[in-house]
Design an enzyme around this catalytic site. Structure first.
Site, mmCIF file in Angstrom:
data_model
loop_
_atom_site.group_PDB
_atom_site.id
_atom_site.type_symbol
_atom_site.label_atom_id
_atom_site.label_comp_id
_atom_site.label_asym_id
_atom_site.label_seq_id
_atom_site.Cartn_x
_atom_site.Cartn_y
_atom_site.Cartn_z
ATOM 1 C CG ASN A 60 -0.381 -0.136 2.521
ATOM 2 O OD1 ASN A 60 0.564 -0.888 2.733
ATOM 3 N ND2 ASN A 60 -0.932 0.579 3.485
ATOM 4 C CD GLU A 91 -5.240 -6.136 -1.368
ATOM 5 O OE1 GLU A 91 -5.700 -6.713 -0.371
ATOM 6 O OE2 GLU A 91 -4.985 -4.905 -1.378
#
Length: 142
Positions: free
Chosen positions: A43, A56
């Site tokens: 992130n 992701e």
């Protein structure tokens, strides 16, 4: 051959590289593509929430930029502060577009590894897909 433990270790290594000065919530992800390649992401936060990137999303971007396969067969997600970190709603949709309902998603604990394994179909049972777009297009032209 890439193992579940390999995916966990790759996700954990990615988590260590995160940029999360605001939430202080490091997350890492690793995805295994159907050609055997592994792509990871972390992130990356910016002060203008929610304009950062989830782990992701970063991993998917690495897969796309690598130029090979764009089909995910397995995913591992790890967060420093959760026992089992599940992808957020937006990432569930992004992952669904590059995988299938049977794609395994490993929810990991940073200290011990995989805590739970679920499928994309379990995480996002009614994903929005191209068939949904085709249906909307057909209805609009009627």
């Amino acid at each position: 051959m890439t193992t579940i433990d390999d995916l966990f270790k790759t996700a954990k290594s990615a988590m260590a590289k995160c940029h999360a000065p605001y939430s202080r919530f490091p997350v890492g992800a690793a995805i295994l593509a159907d050609d055997g390649s592994v792509h990871s992401g972390c992130n990356i936060e910016v002060v203008s929430f929610p304009e950062g990137w989830c782990a992701e999303t970063s991993a998917i971007a690495h897969m796309v930029m690598a130029g090979g396969s764009r089909r995910i067969v397995e995913i591992a997600v790890v967060a420093e502060k959760l026992v089992a970190c599940s992808p957020c709603g937006g990432c569930r949709q992004r992952l669904a577009e590059f995988s299938g309902p049977d794609t395994r998603v490993h929810l990991c604990d940073a200290a011990t590894g995989v805590v739970e394994t679920v499928t994309m179909g379990e995480l996002l049972p009614h994903s929005f897909d191209t068939a949904s777009l085709d249906g909307a297009e057909n209805e609009a032209s009627a």
